[in-house]
Design an enzyme around this catalytic site. Structure first.
Site, PDB file in Angstrom:
ATOM      1  N   TYR A  24       0.829  -1.201   0.000  1.00 54.58           N
ATOM      2  CA  TYR A  24       0.000   0.000   0.000  1.00 54.58           C
ATOM      3  C   TYR A  24       0.863   1.251   0.000  1.00 54.58           C
ATOM      4  CZ  TYR A  24       0.871   0.941   4.974  1.00 54.58           C
ATOM      5  OH  TYR A  24       1.461   1.250   6.172  1.00 54.58           O
TER       6      TYR A  24
ATOM      7  N   LYS B  47       6.523  -1.969   1.856  1.00 55.96           N
ATOM      8  CA  LYS B  47       5.347  -1.372   2.508  1.00 55.96           C
ATOM      9  C   LYS B  47       4.159  -2.322   2.348  1.00 55.96           C
ATOM     10  CE  LYS B  47       3.168   3.147   3.174  1.00 55.96           C
ATOM     11  NZ  LYS B  47       3.289   3.257   4.613  1.00 55.96           N
TER      12      LYS B  47
ATOM     13  N   GLU C  31      12.003   2.178  14.229  1.00 52.37           N
ATOM     14  CA  GLU C  31      11.106   3.243  13.760  1.00 52.37           C
ATOM     15  C   GLU C  31       9.817   3.169  14.550  1.00 52.37           C
ATOM     16  OE1 GLU C  31       9.947   2.506   9.652  1.00 52.37           O
ATOM     17  OE2 GLU C  31       9.927   0.354  10.025  1.00 52.37           O
TER      18      GLU C  31
ATOM     19  N   LEU D 225      11.212   1.102   7.096  1.00 49.40           N
ATOM     20  CA  LEU D 225      10.617   1.602   5.863  1.00 49.40           C
ATOM     21  C   LEU D 225      11.333   2.894   5.473  1.00 49.40           C
ATOM     22  CD1 LEU D 225       8.191   1.154   3.867  1.00 49.40           C
ATOM     23  CD2 LEU D 225       7.079   2.984   5.117  1.00 49.40           C
TER      24      LEU D 225
HETATM   25  N1  PLP Z   1       7.605   3.666   8.978  1.00 50.82           N
HETATM   26  C1  PLP Z   1       6.445   2.991   8.983  1.00 50.82           C
HETATM   27  C2  PLP Z   1       6.387   1.637   9.628  1.00 50.82           C
HETATM   28  C3  PLP Z   1       5.296   3.545   8.387  1.00 50.82           C
HETATM   29  O1  PLP Z   1       4.146   2.863   8.377  1.00 50.82           O
HETATM   30  C4  PLP Z   1       5.383   4.844   7.816  1.00 50.82           C
HETATM   31  C5  PLP Z   1       4.227   5.469   7.202  1.00 50.82           C
HETATM   32  O2  PLP Z   1       3.145   4.979   7.215  1.00 50.82           O
HETATM   33  C6  PLP Z   1       6.612   5.506   7.845  1.00 50.82           C
HETATM   34  C7  PLP Z   1       7.713   4.889   8.426  1.00 50.82           C
HETATM   35  C8  PLP Z   1       6.762   6.884   7.231  1.00 50.82           C
HETATM   36  O3  PLP Z   1       6.681   6.798   5.835  1.00 50.82           O
HETATM   37  P1  PLP Z   1       6.194   8.023   4.940  1.00 50.82           P
HETATM   38  O4  PLP Z   1       7.034   9.194   5.303  1.00 50.82           O
HETATM   39  O5  PLP Z   1       6.430   7.557   3.550  1.00 50.82           O
HETATM   40  O6  PLP Z   1       4.749   8.232   5.246  1.00 50.82           O
END
Ligand code: PLP
Length: 287
Positions: free
Chosen positions: A33, A147, A180, A205
């Site tokens: 997603y 993701k 994270e 991620l």
């Molecule tokens: N880490 C995780 C586990 C996430 O689910 C998300 C965003 O949903 C992020 C980091 C941050 O990613 P982004 O800046 O692309 O929203």
């Protein structure tokens, strides 16, 4: 005005948006997603989100449900039909509908679902006061760079945070280093003023907001190190913040009930947030 969703080729009333019970996303969490911020009618960092979608699909040997450009057309059409100025666009691709069998099905098109949800422009409260986070063990699989919609540990983590009256849970690895948040990347500013976040790899991620922040930090001459940091280092940091596409840069003012510095959002976090807002405003002008 009814909300409109897109489900496998059709724009439908959000209340009637359904997928088949044998969709592999439903049965195996076999899908990926993206969440893209819609700000004043513009999709922020759209290309970077589609690049990451492409990577997630490739890593899982899943087909694009439509060509990239066709998918973009659908995205813009979903936005247009919903008439929200500011919100979050959710895009989900799964390995399609097939009789339940773990192995990949043959000749089955992947499924595509898109929704949009309105959100308020900026939650000032979070910005002005910062948020609290708790820390929990990271119990996820070894490919957190993909993701995937398989989010059970993230769900449990966010629930644990909510139960502790915190906004987010920061996860730590076997050695006590923060990976994270359950839906965000984690950052600190050390006592020496260095911005630190975990290096990209399979264990986190690669946030799209994270990538933008790295560019802005360089542009603003903020000293930066991509390295692991421990919970203890975070407790003693000068500042901490989290980042994601929903809320950009969100100051963290307590971790596990320990107040960070003076308990107020720090100046680097505020500067980076302001820079991010400028980038969003620019995206609106040039798009
Ligand atoms: N880490 C995780 C586990 C996430 O689910 C998300 C965003 O949903 C992020 C980091 C941050 O990613 P982004 O800046 O692309 O929203």
């Amino acid at each position: 005005m009814p909300r409109v969703a897109y489900v496998n080729g059709r724009y439908v009333d959000h209340r009637d948006a359904v997928v088949h019970v044998e969709d592999r996303g439903y049965q195996f969490a076999d899908g990926v997603y993206e969440v893209v911020h819609l700000f004043r009618g513009r999709l922020i960092d759209e290309a970077a989100h589609l690049d990451r979608l492409d990577r997630s699909l490739r890593e899982l040997e899943m087909d694009w449900p439509l060509g990239r450009q066709a998918l973009q057309v659908v995205m813009h059409e979903v936005v247009r039909r919903n008439r929200f100025a500011t919100g979050l666009v959710y895009i989900q691709v799964t390995r399609g509908v097939a009789p339940r069998d773990h192995k990949f099905p043959h000749d089955v098109p992947s499924s595509l679902v898109m929704t949009v949800r309105a959100i308020p422009e900026f939650p000032d409260d979070m910005r002005e006061h910062g948020v609290g986070v708790i820390t929990i063990a990271d119990i996820r699989w070894a490919r957190r760079d993909i993701k995937t919609i398989s989010l059970l540990p993230n769900v449990l983590g966010k629930q644990a945070a909510a139960q502790a009256q915190a906004y987010e849970a920061w996860m730590y690895d076997h050695d006590g280093f923060v990976t994270e948040g359950t839906s965000s990347n984690a950052w600190i500013i050390t006592t020496k003023g260095t911005l630190v976040t975990r290096p990209s790899g399979n264990d986190i991620l690669q946030g799209i907001t994270r990538q933008a922040i790295l560019k802005f930090a360089e542009e603003l001459d903020i000293p930066f190190e991509a390295r692991k940091f421990s919970r203890d280092e975070a407790y003693n940091a000068r500042e901490a913040f989290l980042s994601n596409s929903s809320h950009f840069v969100t100051p963290v003012t307590s971790i596990d009930d320990r107040v960070i510095a003076n308990g107020k959002p720090g100046s680097v976090s505020v500067t980076l947030h302001q820079r991010y807002l400028k980038f969003m405003a620019e995206s609106c002008k040039i798009a």
